[in-house]
Design a protein around this motif. Structure first.
Motif: not given
Length: 133
Positions: A1-8, A68-84
């Protein structure tokens, strides 16, 4: 139900939901700061040589504070991580078109890699696509 991200740094995390694409992270680059200050447009930033200059990064000798962030997720969501190497070479509209397709996660990742290669990849690149059940 949640995604926690730590980004730098300048990799990006995107959320695809209901036919729309949302960028969940902010680049830690000099150029992003200039865009936020209104000193560069997004289009100017894409071509600015300083776009690769990080003002926050993971390094053994430097302290850093990730976003740091917490994001609500839902069934069917697509998460995409890309580099520069991806978002630095692929036009934002073209990237959005690829990420918003109904294709499988593997097919989307492969299509993004194909576009990066066709654009003349001049940097290392990675793309990770995860579809939530």
């Amino acid at each position: 139900e949640r995604l926690v991200s730590a980004h730098v740094g300048d990799s990006r995390l995107y959320l695809v939901r209901g036919g729309s694409l949302t960028r969940l992270t902010r680049d830690h680059t000099v150029v992003q700061t200039l865009v936020e200050e209104g000193r560069l447009t997004a289009e100017e930033a894409r071509n600015d040589e300083r776009r690769v200059v990080l003002n926050r990064a993971v390094a053994a000798t430097a302290g850093y504070a990730p976003d740091l962030a917490v994001h609500a997720t839902e069934p069917g969501d697509r998460l995409v991580l890309t580099t520069d190497g991806v978002h630095g070479r692929v036009d934002p509209a073209a990237l959005a078109g690829l990420l918003l397709t109904e294709a499988s996660a593997d097919d989307v990742a492969g299509a993004v890699a194909d576009v990066v290669e066709a654009a003349g990849a001049d940097d290392n690149y990675a793309v990770l696509v995860v579809d939530l059940p």
